[in-house]
Design a protein around this motif. Structure first.
Motif, PDB file in Angstrom:
ATOM      1  N   PRO A 277       0.802  -1.227   0.000  1.00  0.00           N
ATOM      2  CA  PRO A 277       0.000   0.000   0.000  1.00  0.00           C
ATOM      3  C   PRO A 277       0.838   1.282   0.000  1.00  0.00           C
ATOM      4  N   ARG A 278       1.819   1.384   0.900  1.00  0.00           N
ATOM      5  CA  ARG A 278       2.664   2.582   0.915  1.00  0.00           C
ATOM      6  C   ARG A 278       3.541   2.651  -0.323  1.00  0.00           C
ATOM      7  N   GLY A 279       3.989   1.501  -0.793  1.00  0.00           N
ATOM      8  CA  GLY A 279       4.792   1.477  -2.004  1.00  0.00           C
ATOM      9  C   GLY A 279       4.023   1.992  -3.206  1.00  0.00           C
ATOM     10  N   LYS A 280       2.741   1.634  -3.305  1.00  0.00           N
ATOM     11  CA  LYS A 280       1.902   2.128  -4.400  1.00  0.00           C
ATOM     12  C   LYS A 280       1.789   3.649  -4.367  1.00  0.00           C
ATOM     13  N   LEU A 281       1.612   4.204  -3.176  1.00  0.00           N
ATOM     14  CA  LEU A 281       1.506   5.660  -3.054  1.00  0.00           C
ATOM     15  C   LEU A 281       2.787   6.346  -3.507  1.00  0.00           C
ATOM     16  N   LEU A 282       3.921   5.834  -3.052  1.00  0.00           N
ATOM     17  CA  LEU A 282       5.202   6.433  -3.420  1.00  0.00           C
ATOM     18  C   LEU A 282       5.496   6.240  -4.905  1.00  0.00           C
ATOM     19  N   PHE A 283       5.161   5.081  -5.425  1.00  0.00           N
ATOM     20  CA  PHE A 283       5.394   4.774  -6.834  1.00  0.00           C
ATOM     21  C   PHE A 283       4.643   5.751  -7.732  1.00  0.00           C
ATOM     22  N   ALA A 284       3.349   5.910  -7.496  1.00  0.00           N
ATOM     23  CA  ALA A 284       2.537   6.783  -8.332  1.00  0.00           C
ATOM     24  C   ALA A 284       2.908   8.250  -8.142  1.00  0.00           C
ATOM     25  N   ALA A 285       3.215   8.632  -6.904  1.00  0.00           N
ATOM     26  CA  ALA A 285       3.629  10.015  -6.645  1.00  0.00           C
ATOM     27  C   ALA A 285       4.931  10.332  -7.372  1.00  0.00           C
ATOM     28  N   GLY A 286       5.859   9.392  -7.396  1.00  0.00           N
ATOM     29  CA  GLY A 286       7.117   9.598  -8.103  1.00  0.00           C
ATOM     30  C   GLY A 286       6.904   9.777  -9.592  1.00  0.00           C
TER      31      GLY A 286
END
Length: 338
Positions: A277-286
């Motif tokens: 879940p946190r990885g998805k947020l960081l991935f898309a934000a990047g």
């Protein structure tokens, strides 16, 4: 009344991919209404190429051809490649892009579920680097008849000044870099509509409708679309508020180019993207951050594809550093042995 245990039915790849294709239909319809039916021709060419390439590679790898080809994953890749390309590119460029996606990106890494990079974005980047002029030929909204589009796709003569116009992102970048216009002055040009590119607001609405459909069916989760849209809006909004003469508004960035297609269909690729879940947020934000930087300061008017591929490289690190703790265990080295 439903009692535990709660066991979900297994979801087949074919059903998932079929729903993704169905979710793309509103965007395709809007694309046809705004720009023309040429995109349907390239969709057909891309689909046939993808299925043929998938079957050939599976045969060479001695895998079951009929079952794997029918899972529709190759068709989804073909559609995404086509929708990222200008609708009047010659047929051979569409074929080349799809072959790169299916053969080089998907099967050379082991087939479905093994590719570390997004196939459609590799196809886009490879073609725009190899054929920048052809990949920049977008017809103005509603100004090119279907027979003309068909002729161009099948290899007819290409009068660049007569068949193409600058996209909203390209027109904005060119106008600002000329040093004589503000954003408001550039946005008065013919390439722009109420919010973004002329007509592209409706195409974006089509992709949003399809994305909400996927969210409602839980084919995708909210993390990546929300993180992508929120980050793109936040970074563009901050610079717009600081200097509105030099930077476009958040609405412009969200309604132009491939922002909504990326938010719901590209960024959310379950194979090449982050899984926690946190990885998805960081991935898309990047991805959103890189896309905005390239849009404003890079050599290309659109940076989403490059952002996706750069963040694909970070996926192993993101997944490793954002793993949620296992129940009953601490998520640090000190407590791992307790």
């Amino acid at each position: 009344m439903i009692h535990s245990p709660y066991v979900r039915k297994p979801v087949s790849v074919q059903r998932t991919m079929g729903l993704v294709l169905l979710a793309l239909v509103p965007g395709v319809i809007a694309h046809v209404l705004v720009i023309g039916a040429g995109v349907l021709v390239n969709l057909a060419i891309a689909t046939l190429t993808a299925v043929a390439a998938e079957a050939l590679m599976l045969h060479l790898r001695r895998r079951p051809v009929a079952i794997a080809v029918s899972d529709l994953s190759a068709v989804v890749t073909a559609w995404l490649v086509t929708l990222c390309f200008p609708p009047i590119v010659p047929w051979w460029l569409t074929v080349g892009g799809v072959l790169v996606a299916i053969v080089a990106v998907k099967h050379l890494y082991g087939g479905l579920g093994q590719n570390p990079f997004n196939p459609a974005m590799i196809a886009y980047c490879s073609m725009i680097v190899a054929f920048p002029a052809l990949m920049s030929q977008w017809p103005p909204a509603g100004q090119l008849a279907f027979d003309t589009q068909l002729s161009l796709i099948l290899g007819g003569p290409r009068d660049l000044d007569g068949i193409t116009g600058a996209t909203a992102l390209d027109a904005l970048r060119t106008g600002l870099r000329a040093g004589v216009q503000t954003v408001d002055a550039v946005l008065q040009g013919s390439a722009f509509g109420a919010l973004g590119g002329r007509g592209w607001e409706w195409i974006s609405v089509g992709y949003i409708a399809g994305g909400l459909f996927l969210l409602a069916l839980r084919i995708i989760t909210w993390h990546m679309p929300v993180a992508f849209i929120a980050t793109l809006a936040a970074i563009s909004g901050a610079f717009w508020l600081a200097n509105p003469a030099a930077f476009a508004s958040p609405l412009f960035h969200l309604a132009s180019g491939g922002a909504m297609l990326a938010a719901f269909f590209i960024v959310t690729d379950p194979v090449s993207g982050a899984t926690t879940p946190r990885g998805k947020l960081l991935f898309a934000a990047g991805i959103a951050l890189i896309a905005w930087l390239i849009r404003n300061f890079g050599a290309y008017p659109e940076g989403i594809a490059f952002g996706v591929l750069l963040m694909n490289l970070c996926v192993p690190l993101l997944d490793m550093k954002t793993q949620p703790p296992v129940f009953g265990h601490r998520n640090d080295t000190k407590g791992a042995g307790k």
